[in-house]
Design a protein around this motif. Sequence first.
Motif, PDB file in Angstrom:
ATOM      1  N   GLN A  64      -4.403   7.032  -0.375  1.00 40.60           N
ATOM      2  CA  GLN A  64      -3.902   5.661  -0.253  1.00 40.60           C
ATOM      3  C   GLN A  64      -4.220   4.870  -1.508  1.00 40.60           C
ATOM      4  O   GLN A  64      -5.338   4.912  -2.020  1.00 40.60           O
ATOM      5  N   THR A  83       0.839  -1.197   0.000  1.00 40.80           N
ATOM      6  CA  THR A  83       0.000   0.000   0.000  1.00 40.80           C
ATOM      7  C   THR A  83       0.873   1.245   0.000  1.00 40.80           C
ATOM      8  O   THR A  83       1.851   1.331   0.733  1.00 40.80           O
ATOM      9  N   LYS A  99      -3.815   0.947  -3.107  1.00 45.08           N
ATOM     10  CA  LYS A  99      -3.484  -0.458  -2.887  1.00 45.08           C
ATOM     11  C   LYS A  99      -2.522  -0.935  -3.975  1.00 45.08           C
ATOM     12  O   LYS A  99      -2.353  -0.264  -5.005  1.00 45.08           O
ATOM     13  N   THR A 158       0.976   5.431   0.345  1.00 50.62           N
ATOM     14  CA  THR A 158       0.258   6.602   0.858  1.00 50.62           C
ATOM     15  C   THR A 158       0.947   7.864   0.379  1.00 50.62           C
ATOM     16  O   THR A 158       2.125   8.090   0.673  1.00 50.62           O
TER      17      THR A 158
END
Length: 284
Positions: free
Chosen positions: A98, A59, A100, A61
Motif C-alpha cells: 500500500q 491510496t 499513500k 494497493t
Amino acid sequence: MRWFAVLAVVLCVAVPFRWAAAQQRLRPVSVGMAFDTLSYVIGEEIPVRLWVRNNTSGTLTLGKGSLPAGVLEVSRVGDSLKRPLSLDPGGCLPRPLQLKPGEERTFRVDLAKAADVSGEGKYFVTFGVIVRDMRYETEVKVLEIVPGSLISEGVQLFANQPYLQRHFKLVRWSRDHVDRLFLRIEDSPTGNVFPTVMLGAYLPLAKPRMNIATSGEITVLHRATPEYYVRNVFWSLEEEFIRRSTQNLLDPATADTARLNGMKADLDEVINKNDKLKEAIRLR
C-alpha cells in the motif's frame, strides 16, 4: 514573416514537451531501478535498489490477490525465446503493498536470489508494476556476469565427509577502475555454491597466498597497495562459509619509506624555514 517562422518552430518544439510532461503526470506510478555496477563476478551478491512512487491522489494497493506487487524480469541476451529467469512467481516486493498519495517506497533486492543469473554472460533486466491492468516499467539495463581472471586455486577436504571437496578460486576483476581480488567457492560433487567474496583492491606485484588449514581456517594474503597487504580469514565448515576478519598489514620492507613519506611535509617546512632565514641574513 521571420517572427511567424520562429513562432512556428517554438510551438513545434514546445507542444511535444508539454504533451510528454502531461503523459508523465498521468502515470499513476513511477518506478525505478539502480545497480551499484553493471558487471559482477560469478557467484557475487547483486544488490539492486528498486523504488515505486504513488502519483495519484488516493491510496494505491499493489499486489492484490494473486498479482505480484512488483516484478523483476530477467532474460539472457541472445536468447531468441527470451525465457524468463526470475525465480519467484510472487514477485520481488512484499504484497499487498500500500502506498499513500505521493508516497515513495524503496527496496533492496539481491538479484542473484531473485533470478537465475549464475552463468557467465549478459542479461536483460527490467522492473515493473501493474496498475489497473497496465504495466509500468523501467528502461532495460544490461547486466554482465563474468568469471574473472584466474590467479590461483586450492581444494579443501573434509575428514567427516571424504567425498566432499571445496574448490577455491582467486580471481581478479576491475571495478570502478581499480583491480580487485575475489574468492569464488564451489563444492563438488554437490555443485553447492557459496557467495563470491570481494577481498579488496589488488596490486599484482606478488602472487596472493592462500592457506587451507585442516581445522577449516582459510587465510588469504594479498597485496592491495605498494605499502599494504590485506589478510582475510574465513571459517570453512561443511555447511557454511564465514568471514571472520579482514586486516590491513603494513609491509615491513616499505615501512621506513612510508614513514618518510608521512614526514615529507614536515621536512619540507623545515627546509623552507631554513631557506627564508638564510635569505634574511644575506639581506642584512
